[in-house]
Design a protein around this motif. Sequence first.
Motif, short mmCIF file in Angstrom:
data_model
loop_
_atom_site.label_atom_id
_atom_site.label_comp_id
_atom_site.label_asym_id
_atom_site.label_seq_id
_atom_site.Cartn_x
_atom_site.Cartn_y
_atom_site.Cartn_z
N THR A 1 0.27 13.80 2.20
CA THR A 1 -1.16 14.09 2.34
C THR A 1 -1.43 15.53 2.75
O THR A 1 -2.56 15.99 2.65
CB THR A 1 -1.78 13.14 3.38
OG1 THR A 1 -1.05 13.24 4.61
CG2 THR A 1 -1.74 11.71 2.89
N ASN B 1 -4.26 0.07 13.50
CA ASN B 1 -3.76 0.51 12.20
C ASN B 1 -4.56 -0.12 11.06
O ASN B 1 -4.89 0.56 10.08
CB ASN B 1 -2.28 0.17 12.07
CG ASN B 1 -1.42 0.93 13.06
OD1 ASN B 1 -1.80 1.99 13.54
ND2 ASN B 1 -0.26 0.38 13.38
N LEU B 2 -4.85 -1.41 11.18
CA LEU B 2 -5.60 -2.08 10.12
C LEU B 2 -7.03 -1.54 10.03
O LEU B 2 -7.56 -1.33 8.94
CB LEU B 2 -5.61 -3.59 10.37
CG LEU B 2 -6.23 -4.46 9.26
CD1 LEU B 2 -5.53 -4.22 7.93
CD2 LEU B 2 -6.17 -5.93 9.65
N PHE C 1 -6.85 -1.23 -0.75
CA PHE C 1 -5.57 -1.14 -0.07
C PHE C 1 -5.07 -2.51 0.37
O PHE C 1 -3.93 -2.65 0.76
CB PHE C 1 -5.70 -0.23 1.14
CG PHE C 1 -6.31 -0.90 2.34
CD1 PHE C 1 -5.52 -1.32 3.39
CD2 PHE C 1 -7.67 -1.12 2.41
CE1 PHE C 1 -6.08 -1.95 4.49
CE2 PHE C 1 -8.23 -1.74 3.49
CZ PHE C 1 -7.42 -2.16 4.55
N HIS C 2 -5.93 -3.50 0.32
CA HIS C 2 -5.61 -4.84 0.82
C HIS C 2 -5.93 -5.86 -0.26
O HIS C 2 -6.83 -5.66 -1.07
CB HIS C 2 -6.41 -5.13 2.09
CG HIS C 2 -5.87 -6.25 2.92
ND1 HIS C 2 -6.17 -7.56 2.67
CD2 HIS C 2 -5.04 -6.26 4.00
CE1 HIS C 2 -5.56 -8.33 3.56
NE2 HIS C 2 -4.87 -7.58 4.37
N ARG D 1 -8.03 1.48 10.95
CA ARG D 1 -7.98 2.85 10.42
C ARG D 1 -7.74 2.84 8.91
O ARG D 1 -8.37 3.61 8.17
CB ARG D 1 -6.87 3.62 11.12
CG ARG D 1 -6.86 5.11 10.80
CD ARG D 1 -5.71 5.83 11.46
NE ARG D 1 -5.75 5.68 12.90
CZ ARG D 1 -4.88 4.97 13.60
NH1 ARG D 1 -3.90 4.31 12.97
NH2 ARG D 1 -4.96 4.88 14.90
N ALA D 2 -6.85 1.98 8.44
CA ALA D 2 -6.61 1.91 7.00
C ALA D 2 -7.85 1.43 6.25
O ALA D 2 -8.16 1.93 5.16
CB ALA D 2 -5.43 0.97 6.72
N TRP E 1 -10.46 4.44 6.11
CA TRP E 1 -10.13 5.51 5.16
C TRP E 1 -10.18 5.02 3.72
O TRP E 1 -10.51 5.78 2.80
CB TRP E 1 -8.76 6.08 5.49
CG TRP E 1 -8.81 7.05 6.63
CD1 TRP E 1 -8.60 6.78 7.94
CD2 TRP E 1 -9.12 8.44 6.55
NE1 TRP E 1 -8.76 7.92 8.69
CE2 TRP E 1 -9.07 8.96 7.87
CE3 TRP E 1 -9.43 9.31 5.50
CZ2 TRP E 1 -9.32 10.30 8.15
CZ3 TRP E 1 -9.68 10.64 5.78
CH2 TRP E 1 -9.63 11.12 7.10
N SER E 2 -9.84 3.75 3.48
CA SER E 2 -9.95 3.21 2.13
C SER E 2 -11.40 3.16 1.68
O SER E 2 -11.73 3.51 0.54
CB SER E 2 -9.32 1.82 2.07
OG SER E 2 -9.48 1.24 0.80
#
Length: 659
Positions: free
Chosen positions: A247, A381-382, A632-633, A384-385, A388-389
């Motif tokens: 990144t 973490n989940l 992302f999921h 934040r992901a 951003w997604s």
Amino acid sequence: MTVTLTATATCTAGTARVVPGTPEKPGLPQPVNRRLLAERAGFLTTLVQQLAGGLLASVWTERHLDQLAAGVDSEGRRLPAKGWMVLRRLGWTPPVPAGLRVPDRVLRAVGEETARALRLAVHRRAVTDAIVASWPADPRRRTAHDWVRLREHLPAGIDNATIRNRTRQIAAFAARHGRLPDGFTELEDPPTIPVQVLLAAADRQLVRCERIDANRARLWVQLPTVPAPVSYRDWSWHDITVTVPPTVAATAKLCTPTLRLREGKVRLDLPFETTVEAAPLSGHRRAIGADWGYNTLLTAVVAEPGPDGTVIASGRALRFDAAGVSRKLDRLRQHRETLQTKVTHLERLAAGRRSGLDLAAAAKFDLLRQEHRRVCARIRNLGRALAWSAARWLIDQAHATGATVVYLEDLTSMEAPGSSRSWNRRLSGATRGVLADAVRHLGAREHVAVVTVPARGTSSGCPRCGNKLRHVQAPDNHKPANPWALCACGLSADRDFSAAQRIAARGLAGQHRTTRNRAGQASVRQTVDVPVRRAKTPTPRPAIRPAASRDKHRPTPSRPRRPARRAQGFTPAALATAGSRPALNGAVQRPAGRTPQNLTVQVPGTTASHTFSSNHTRTRHRVRWAVLGRGFHHHVHSTPLLQRSGTRGGRTPGSQRIA
């Protein structure tokens, strides 16, 4: 106009070598394994935490906070911007134990950690003093006069959530002691210094960072070789190789990182700077208005300014549905609260026993705390992901539709009165703050302006006429609820979609009043509501075909016969080896109905089953859009992108991309 974007990439230290000399004149380097490197980095982080904690405890008084809030030193000179220089100007030095040798650059990092905690305390103290000075008769429900008095004492830019939380904190103190606190230091204890080292406070005598190539960087840092260094011989230079994440662009400027430990590994928070062109704040001809939601995280609409002062909005809703991830976060939060309850119970048991917990209870206590930390990290973490997604999807939608600005509603001053604690907990766990920052960062990088508009009335007002909406369960179910919006003017639309139109209209109508705050965030502070019209799009009609002739003056044309479909497993070989129809036993009467069927192989002479199971091997569930990058999921569903309107990021003009 160019702006500098700063982001942080988390890296893990790779190979390392200890150098007897200096980076200019290195001696014979010796390799250091990761365990020894983590041990020596732990010596440094522990030393910084202990010194910063001791310094913070010594200056945690109202007198010291008054000196820092004044902004000048004893000679009347203005305090500098760097935190460690402020403490030295005021004469506040960390208490170094006798016989311990600590370099001056390490003391700078100690001072920077302490100064950041003290500056945050000064801000919190200003809010606390304003609330105490205007303490109402009923802190749970302030009157209009109480709010006017409070706003006169509060600093600018304080949101209602901060006021509510500080009010609850002061009310809890008053309930315990029967009086209001005399000062902020009586209300709060000194905060805990994090186990990290701000290497940016030092210079080249302690740390150096340089890029080797596009994928690697080199960090030179002095680390102690013993827990308590007594001389400068106990400090050695370490050459650490760091793998830069993809990144980080090859042209980005690397800054001095922050060193910390996590699970026995040396982690580096590596800041990097990128220079981009600033997006204009006005003059936009196409925009995207996005409304926040809980299950449907983002609902957006494309809008354009009309010729008669109105706004023309598209009838196509853009949705980023993260209901599955939200449910997962709810389950994780419930699990976290359960673990915290058990940990608190064991802490009370240990406090009530003179000998403490036994071995079995102590092992269980450590296991619960470890599991609690793991669940908290999973939630962070989940979330934040997810943020951003969603931000990446929204900026990609702006490029795909040709929009040059994204309008979001400003929820910093909004609250949900009358909601339950569980609902407030779910809303507080929503990643709106991280999502807003991610949208701003990606928008600045992609030359898309991100502006916030006032949020009050976006969901309750009609985008067409401005009257108050009636929220119901569904178009055919007028039970009071939140999903659907109805208006007397004839509007019948999804509530979030209606709010997105109103947000886009406010942004386009007030774009010439867009301003930036001290942090560089753009916003429209004045509410300007204009009518929203639906874009007129031609409705595709099927081609008109002549009606089939039904006269009998000519022979009926032959039609191709549809081939018979045979289920898998009913092959001729299976039918040939199926055997004869089983005979019924006279002693047992068959129940009424059809002859029992063999769903795997059809027996000759029996009735064909309407439903049957196939014999092919079942494969695991695969979500096609998730594989293609739509989310992302596996449980994130978003509106795919349409045809692109131009070139971005080196891609071919007009290329398609799955969101």
